[in-house]
Scaffold this motif. Structure first.
Motif, PDB file in Angstrom:
ATOM      1  N   UNK A  72       0.810  -1.221   0.000  1.00  4.47           N
ATOM      2  CA  UNK A  72       0.000   0.000   0.000  1.00  4.47           C
ATOM      3  C   UNK A  72       0.844   1.273   0.000  1.00  4.47           C
ATOM      4  N   UNK A  73       2.107   1.163   0.385  1.00  2.96           N
ATOM      5  CA  UNK A  73       2.991   2.335   0.389  1.00  2.96           C
ATOM      6  C   UNK A  73       3.539   2.662  -1.000  1.00  2.96           C
ATOM      7  N   UNK A  74       3.393   1.726  -1.956  1.00  2.45           N
ATOM      8  CA  UNK A  74       3.852   1.944  -3.339  1.00  2.45           C
ATOM      9  C   UNK A  74       5.324   2.367  -3.383  1.00  2.45           C
ATOM     10  N   UNK A  75       6.185   1.578  -2.796  1.00  2.00           N
ATOM     11  CA  UNK A  75       7.608   1.907  -2.724  1.00  2.00           C
ATOM     12  C   UNK A  75       8.336   1.501  -4.009  1.00  2.00           C
ATOM     13  N   UNK A  76       9.279   2.360  -4.414  1.00  2.00           N
ATOM     14  CA  UNK A  76      10.047   2.110  -5.641  1.00  2.00           C
ATOM     15  C   UNK A  76      11.514   1.800  -5.363  1.00  2.00           C
ATOM     16  N   UNK A  77      11.949   1.947  -4.110  1.00  2.00           N
ATOM     17  CA  UNK A  77      13.312   1.574  -3.772  1.00  2.00           C
ATOM     18  C   UNK A  77      14.208   2.700  -3.315  1.00  2.00           C
ATOM     19  N   UNK A  78      13.743   3.938  -3.428  1.00  2.00           N
ATOM     20  CA  UNK A  78      14.586   5.079  -3.070  1.00  2.00           C
ATOM     21  C   UNK A  78      14.020   5.917  -1.933  1.00  2.00           C
ATOM     22  N   UNK A  79      12.851   5.566  -1.442  1.00  2.00           N
ATOM     23  CA  UNK A  79      12.135   6.411  -0.495  1.00  2.00           C
ATOM     24  C   UNK A  79      12.749   6.439   0.900  1.00  2.00           C
ATOM     25  N   UNK A  80      12.469   7.525   1.588  1.00  2.00           N
ATOM     26  CA  UNK A  80      12.790   7.683   3.002  1.00  2.00           C
ATOM     27  C   UNK A  80      11.512   7.335   3.768  1.00  2.00           C
ATOM     28  N   UNK A  98      12.679  -2.761   0.322  1.00  2.00           N
ATOM     29  CA  UNK A  98      11.783  -2.185  -0.680  1.00  2.00           C
ATOM     30  C   UNK A  98      11.895  -0.672  -0.812  1.00  2.00           C
ATOM     31  N   UNK A  99      12.614  -0.028   0.104  1.00  2.00           N
ATOM     32  CA  UNK A  99      12.745   1.430   0.089  1.00  2.00           C
ATOM     33  C   UNK A  99      14.222   1.816   0.103  1.00  2.00           C
ATOM     34  N   UNK A 100      14.491   3.096   0.381  1.00  2.00           N
ATOM     35  CA  UNK A 100      15.862   3.562   0.430  1.00  2.00           C
ATOM     36  C   UNK A 100      16.426   3.553   1.830  1.00  2.00           C
ATOM     37  N   UNK A 101      15.893   4.429   2.677  1.00  2.00           N
ATOM     38  CA  UNK A 101      16.369   4.517   4.061  1.00  2.00           C
ATOM     39  C   UNK A 101      15.166   4.420   5.000  1.00  2.00           C
ATOM     40  N   UNK A 102      15.336   3.700   6.112  1.00  2.00           N
ATOM     41  CA  UNK A 102      14.239   3.439   7.046  1.00  2.00           C
ATOM     42  C   UNK A 102      14.569   4.044   8.408  1.00  2.00           C
ATOM     43  N   UNK A 103      13.599   4.745   8.965  1.00  2.00           N
ATOM     44  CA  UNK A 103      13.677   5.277  10.325  1.00  2.00           C
ATOM     45  C   UNK A 103      12.568   4.597  11.117  1.00  2.00           C
ATOM     46  N   UNK A 104      12.931   3.917  12.189  1.00  2.00           N
ATOM     47  CA  UNK A 104      11.939   3.161  12.939  1.00  2.00           C
ATOM     48  C   UNK A 104      12.034   3.504  14.426  1.00  2.00           C
ATOM     49  N   UNK A 105      10.871   3.600  15.076  1.00  2.00           N
ATOM     50  CA  UNK A 105      10.797   4.022  16.476  1.00  2.00           C
ATOM     51  C   UNK A 105      10.074   2.959  17.289  1.00  2.00           C
ATOM     52  N   UNK A 106      10.649   2.605  18.434  1.00  2.00           N
ATOM     53  CA  UNK A 106      10.046   1.628  19.346  1.00  2.00           C
ATOM     54  C   UNK A 106      10.094   2.180  20.766  1.00  2.00           C
ATOM     55  N   UNK A 107       8.967   2.163  21.458  1.00  2.00           N
ATOM     56  CA  UNK A 107       8.923   2.722  22.813  1.00  2.00           C
ATOM     57  C   UNK A 107       9.377   1.727  23.876  1.00  2.00           C
ATOM     58  N   UNK A 108       9.372   0.417  23.560  1.00  2.00           N
ATOM     59  CA  UNK A 108       9.713  -0.610  24.540  1.00  2.00           C
ATOM     60  C   UNK A 108      11.178  -1.008  24.361  1.00  2.00           C
ATOM     61  N   UNK A 123      22.915  -7.283   8.561  1.00  2.00           N
ATOM     62  CA  UNK A 123      23.552  -6.269   7.731  1.00  2.00           C
ATOM     63  C   UNK A 123      22.666  -5.143   7.250  1.00  2.00           C
ATOM     64  N   UNK A 124      21.589  -4.861   7.980  1.00  2.00           N
ATOM     65  CA  UNK A 124      20.693  -3.784   7.570  1.00  2.00           C
ATOM     66  C   UNK A 124      21.204  -2.439   8.086  1.00  2.00           C
ATOM     67  N   UNK A 125      22.145  -1.877   7.340  1.00  6.56           N
ATOM     68  CA  UNK A 125      22.798  -0.639   7.755  1.00  6.56           C
ATOM     69  C   UNK A 125      21.999   0.606   7.385  1.00  6.56           C
ATOM     70  N   UNK A 126      20.947   0.452   6.588  1.00  3.23           N
ATOM     71  CA  UNK A 126      20.130   1.598   6.181  1.00  3.23           C
ATOM     72  C   UNK A 126      18.957   1.829   7.131  1.00  3.23           C
ATOM     73  N   UNK A 127      18.903   1.054   8.217  1.00  5.27           N
ATOM     74  CA  UNK A 127      17.812   1.201   9.188  1.00  5.27           C
ATOM     75  C   UNK A 127      18.301   1.984  10.404  1.00  5.27           C
ATOM     76  N   UNK A 128      17.660   3.099  10.692  1.00  2.32           N
ATOM     77  CA  UNK A 128      17.945   3.912  11.870  1.00  2.32           C
ATOM     78  C   UNK A 128      16.866   3.650  12.907  1.00  2.32           C
ATOM     79  N   UNK A 129      17.245   3.274  14.110  1.00  7.04           N
ATOM     80  CA  UNK A 129      16.283   2.910  15.150  1.00  7.04           C
ATOM     81  C   UNK A 129      16.503   3.766  16.389  1.00  7.04           C
TER      82      UNK A 129
END
Length: 216
Positions: A72-80, A98-108, A123-129
């Motif tokens: 549903x996000x219609x990702x093309x591979x370069x998105x933030x 499926x995207x470019x760079x990922x920012x993810x937030x977890x409260x726990x 090896x997921x170095x493009x994920x910022x948590x």
């Protein structure tokens, strides 16, 4: 158990078999080792057609729901992309494929630390948590081309809508504490907002300042 075979069968029956057609999503679901994101004792159930508990009263979503929300996000591979609710880290891995760079937030905190460990090992170095209340988004990194919320909210948080880039999409379950509808919000280039409803679903509560105020 042969996890590669189990993963392929999951994709064939639960993902492609239910109408997911986005090749990027299908390839991501074939690649990411879902069994590594659950407790070892539950690894044999990782590719089953259901959500699974991951501790702290949270779950890893059903594979089909992961695929549907990503499609549903219609990702093309370069998105933030911003993900609210890291949980096990599995959805973040799918987004990273499926995207470019990922920012993810977890409260726990325990979940966030466990997810970071697994993601790093793969090896997921493009994920910022970060560990925080993600219900209001990640203002310092906005705008985002896409936002996904993996917990049910009583309404669409306006703060998340405001953090969408022009043309950006937000996918979020909205409803009561017991059942929701999957909603996609698009922030059009002219500033107008499009609201679309997808399927009924049931997620854990989005707890935070822009969600439910407590787990009770």
């Amino acid at each position: 158990m042969n996890f590669d075979i189990a993963r392929k069968r999951m994709v064939e029956s639960q993902i492609i078999g239910r109408g997911i057609t986005d090749r990027r999503v299908i390839e991501a679901m074939l690649k990411v080792p879902r069994h590594l994101f659950v407790e070892e004792a539950m690894a044999a159930q990782a590719y089953s057609d259901s959500p699974l508990p991951i501790g702290e009263k949270q779950t890893i979503s059903q594979p089909f729901m992961v695929a549907l929300m990503t499609e549903l996000l219609h990702l093309k591979g370069t998105e933030k992309v911003l993900e609210v609710g890291t949980g096990s880290g599995y959805q973040a891995a799918i987004l990273a494929e499926t995207a470019g760079r990922v920012y993810t937030v977890e409260r726990i905190r325990p979940l966030a630390l466990r997810a970071r460990k697994v993601l790093d090992s793969l090896g997921y170095l493009t994920i910022n948590l970060k560990i925080d209340d993600g219900s209001g988004g990640w203002e310092g990194e906005a705008p985002f081309d896409a936002i996904m919320v993996t917990a049910g909210a009583p309404e669409v948080p306006q703060s998340l809508v405001e953090q969408l880039a022009p043309g950006g999409r937000l996918v979020i379950p909205v409803g009561s504490q017991f059942e929701q509808v999957l909603v996609r919000i698009t922030r059009n280039a002219d500033g107008t907002i499009t609201h679309e409803e997808s399927v009924g679903c049931r997620f854990v509560k989005l707890v935070g300042k822009c969600g439910w105020l407590s787990e009770e």
